[in-house]
Motif scaffolding. Structure first.
Motif, PDB file in Angstrom:
ATOM      1  N   GLN A   6       0.828  -1.204   0.000  1.00  0.00           N
ATOM      2  CA  GLN A   6       0.000   0.000   0.000  1.00  0.00           C
ATOM      3  C   GLN A   6       0.867   1.261   0.000  1.00  0.00           C
ATOM      4  OE1 GLN A   6      -0.446  -2.495   2.286  1.00  0.00           O
ATOM      5  NE2 GLN A   6      -2.388  -3.383   1.622  1.00  0.00           N
ATOM      6  N   LEU A   7       1.945   1.243   0.813  1.00  0.00           N
ATOM      7  CA  LEU A   7       2.834   2.401   0.862  1.00  0.00           C
ATOM      8  C   LEU A   7       3.523   2.579  -0.483  1.00  0.00           C
ATOM      9  CD1 LEU A   7       4.225   4.678   2.464  1.00  0.00           C
ATOM     10  CD2 LEU A   7       5.994   3.024   3.041  1.00  0.00           C
ATOM     11  N   LYS A   8       3.979   1.480  -1.069  1.00  0.00           N
ATOM     12  CA  LYS A   8       4.652   1.557  -2.369  1.00  0.00           C
ATOM     13  C   LYS A   8       3.710   2.157  -3.416  1.00  0.00           C
ATOM     14  CE  LYS A   8       7.784  -2.365  -1.699  1.00  0.00           C
ATOM     15  NZ  LYS A   8       8.201  -3.681  -2.200  1.00  0.00           N
ATOM     16  N   GLU A   9       2.473   1.681  -3.418  1.00  0.00           N
ATOM     17  CA  GLU A   9       1.504   2.199  -4.387  1.00  0.00           C
ATOM     18  C   GLU A   9       1.211   3.674  -4.151  1.00  0.00           C
ATOM     19  OE1 GLU A   9      -1.762  -0.501  -3.937  1.00  0.00           O
ATOM     20  OE2 GLU A   9      -0.899  -1.955  -5.341  1.00  0.00           O
ATOM     21  N   ALA A  10       1.099   4.076  -2.878  1.00  0.00           N
ATOM     22  CA  ALA A  10       0.829   5.489  -2.562  1.00  0.00           C
ATOM     23  C   ALA A  10       1.988   6.370  -3.018  1.00  0.00           C
ATOM     24  CB  ALA A  10       0.584   5.654  -1.067  1.00  0.00           C
ATOM     25  N   ILE A  25       8.647  14.039  -1.616  1.00  0.00           N
ATOM     26  CA  ILE A  25       7.794  12.871  -1.328  1.00  0.00           C
ATOM     27  C   ILE A  25       8.528  11.920  -0.381  1.00  0.00           C
ATOM     28  CG2 ILE A  25       6.665  10.857  -2.358  1.00  0.00           C
ATOM     29  CD1 ILE A  25       6.256  12.597  -4.895  1.00  0.00           C
ATOM     30  N   ALA A  26       9.829  11.747  -0.647  1.00  0.00           N
ATOM     31  CA  ALA A  26      10.631  10.862   0.205  1.00  0.00           C
ATOM     32  C   ALA A  26      10.646  11.371   1.634  1.00  0.00           C
ATOM     33  CB  ALA A  26      12.061  10.770  -0.338  1.00  0.00           C
ATOM     34  N   LYS A  27      10.835  12.672   1.799  1.00  0.00           N
ATOM     35  CA  LYS A  27      10.884  13.266   3.136  1.00  0.00           C
ATOM     36  C   LYS A  27       9.515  13.171   3.818  1.00  0.00           C
ATOM     37  CE  LYS A  27      12.912  17.302   5.299  1.00  0.00           C
ATOM     38  NZ  LYS A  27      13.514  18.617   5.086  1.00  0.00           N
ATOM     39  N   GLU A  28       8.483  13.425   3.058  1.00  0.00           N
ATOM     40  CA  GLU A  28       7.120  13.420   3.587  1.00  0.00           C
ATOM     41  C   GLU A  28       6.701  12.037   4.085  1.00  0.00           C
ATOM     42  OE1 GLU A  28       2.784  13.733   1.483  1.00  0.00           O
ATOM     43  OE2 GLU A  28       4.252  15.253   0.906  1.00  0.00           O
ATOM     44  N   LEU A  29       7.057  10.999   3.334  1.00  0.00           N
ATOM     45  CA  LEU A  29       6.622   9.648   3.678  1.00  0.00           C
ATOM     46  C   LEU A  29       7.687   8.817   4.399  1.00  0.00           C
ATOM     47  CD1 LEU A  29       4.668   8.859   0.403  1.00  0.00           C
ATOM     48  CD2 LEU A  29       3.725   9.498   2.611  1.00  0.00           C
ATOM     49  N   GLY A  30       8.871   9.367   4.578  1.00  0.00           N
ATOM     50  CA  GLY A  30       9.923   8.652   5.303  1.00  0.00           C
ATOM     51  C   GLY A  30      10.517   7.484   4.533  1.00  0.00           C
ATOM     52  N   VAL A  31      10.613   7.653   3.212  1.00  0.00           N
ATOM     53  CA  VAL A  31      11.182   6.630   2.350  1.00  0.00           C
ATOM     54  C   VAL A  31      12.380   7.248   1.639  1.00  0.00           C
ATOM     55  CG1 VAL A  31      10.735   5.128   0.368  1.00  0.00           C
ATOM     56  CG2 VAL A  31       8.920   5.582   1.999  1.00  0.00           C
ATOM     57  N   ARG A  33      15.102   8.360  -1.142  1.00  0.00           N
ATOM     58  CA  ARG A  33      14.939   8.753  -2.549  1.00  0.00           C
ATOM     59  C   ARG A  33      15.364   7.635  -3.481  1.00  0.00           C
ATOM     60  NH1 ARG A  33      17.759  14.529  -3.130  1.00  0.00           N
ATOM     61  NH2 ARG A  33      19.477  13.085  -2.980  1.00  0.00           N
ATOM     62  N   SER A  34      16.444   6.955  -3.133  1.00  0.00           N
ATOM     63  CA  SER A  34      16.909   5.864  -4.001  1.00  0.00           C
ATOM     64  C   SER A  34      15.894   4.725  -4.029  1.00  0.00           C
ATOM     65  CB  SER A  34      18.272   5.351  -3.538  1.00  0.00           C
ATOM     66  OG  SER A  34      18.187   4.847  -2.223  1.00  0.00           O
ATOM     67  N   THR A  35      15.213   4.505  -2.927  1.00  0.00           N
ATOM     68  CA  THR A  35      14.175   3.466  -2.869  1.00  0.00           C
ATOM     69  C   THR A  35      13.019   3.832  -3.795  1.00  0.00           C
ATOM     70  OG1 THR A  35      14.773   3.009  -0.582  1.00  0.00           O
ATOM     71  CG2 THR A  35      12.643   2.182  -1.327  1.00  0.00           C
ATOM     72  N   ILE A  36      12.629   5.090  -3.752  1.00  0.00           N
ATOM     73  CA  ILE A  36      11.550   5.546  -4.645  1.00  0.00           C
ATOM     74  C   ILE A  36      11.985   5.389  -6.094  1.00  0.00           C
ATOM     75  CG2 ILE A  36      10.221   7.560  -5.412  1.00  0.00           C
ATOM     76  CD1 ILE A  36      10.153   8.480  -2.498  1.00  0.00           C
ATOM     77  N   GLY A  37      13.224   5.719  -6.374  1.00  0.00           N
ATOM     78  CA  GLY A  37      13.743   5.573  -7.735  1.00  0.00           C
ATOM     79  C   GLY A  37      13.717   4.122  -8.193  1.00  0.00           C
ATOM     80  N   LYS A  38      14.075   3.221  -7.300  1.00  0.00           N
ATOM     81  CA  LYS A  38      14.055   1.791  -7.623  1.00  0.00           C
ATOM     82  C   LYS A  38      12.631   1.325  -7.902  1.00  0.00           C
ATOM     83  CE  LYS A  38      14.245  -1.743  -4.716  1.00  0.00           C
ATOM     84  NZ  LYS A  38      14.634  -2.563  -3.607  1.00  0.00           N
ATOM     85  N   TRP A  39      11.684   1.754  -7.076  1.00  0.00           N
ATOM     86  CA  TRP A  39      10.283   1.367  -7.276  1.00  0.00           C
ATOM     87  C   TRP A  39       9.762   1.904  -8.607  1.00  0.00           C
ATOM     88  CZ3 TRP A  39       8.209   2.996  -1.796  1.00  0.00           C
ATOM     89  CH2 TRP A  39       8.679   2.086  -0.839  1.00  0.00           C
ATOM     90  N   LEU A  40      10.150   3.123  -8.931  1.00  0.00           N
ATOM     91  CA  LEU A  40       9.700   3.748 -10.171  1.00  0.00           C
ATOM     92  C   LEU A  40      10.246   3.002 -11.393  1.00  0.00           C
ATOM     93  CD1 LEU A  40       8.001   6.085 -11.213  1.00  0.00           C
ATOM     94  CD2 LEU A  40      10.028   7.515 -11.177  1.00  0.00           C
TER      95      LEU A  40
END
Length: 162
Positions: A6-10, A25-31, A33-40
């Motif tokens: 659910q967090l990944k999808e959000a 977004i990374a700062k806001e959700l506590g994830v 940036r590299s993790t978000i990049g990998k998911w993307l």
């Protein structure tokens, strides 16, 4: 660290909307940036994201899971244990180490006070043995003198009253 689907999808939804940059977004959700990049990247390649991240590593097992694994594999043959370990993503040496850890946790370790008391008792025993040895030698010498005195009395006929 595993994130829920659910967090990944959000996160992906916010990123794909394009209203905010990744770092916000990374700062806001506590994830990260590299993790978000990998998911993307994963989403763009596969059209979806992985529900489950990496398999559980041996060090990620809880104490209860470790004890349960020791109990389950305790009566197995070597081949069965190997197959079970392979299936669960661990090695036999992990099971052996967990067993040693469990046993050492059951057996109380000596604390510093007990160790110090043991050393003091050991020193006291050594001193008592030394003292006993000295007294044994003195007793043996006294006994030898008494025997010699009696022999001298027999040979020279001296009496004790003289």
């Amino acid at each position: 660290m595993g994130y829920s689907i659910q967090l990944k999808e959000a996160v992906l939804k916010k990123v794909l909307q394009g209203n905010k940059p990744h770092h916000e977004i990374a700062k806001e959700l506590g994830v990260g940036r590299s993790t978000i990049g990998k998911w993307l990247r994963e989403y763009k390649q596969n059209g979806s994201i992985k529900l489950k991240s990496k398999e559980k590593r041996p060090k990620d097992w809880t104490a209860e899971e470790r004890i349960s694994a020791i109990i389950k594999t305790g009566s197995m043959t070597a081949d069965e244990r190997t197959a079970w370990c392979r299936k669960n993503g661990i090695f036999i040496h992990n099971l052996d180490q967990w067993k040693k850890d469990a046993i050492s946790a059951i057996i109380p370790k000596a604390n510093k006070e007990q160790i110090e008391e043991y050393k003091n008792l050991k020193k006291e025993i050594a001193a008592l043995k030394k003292d006993l040895s000295r007294k044994d030698k003195a007793l043996a010498e006294t006994a030898a003198l008494l025997v010699l005195k009696k022999k001298a009395q027999e040979i020279w006929g001296e009496s004790e009253d003289d």
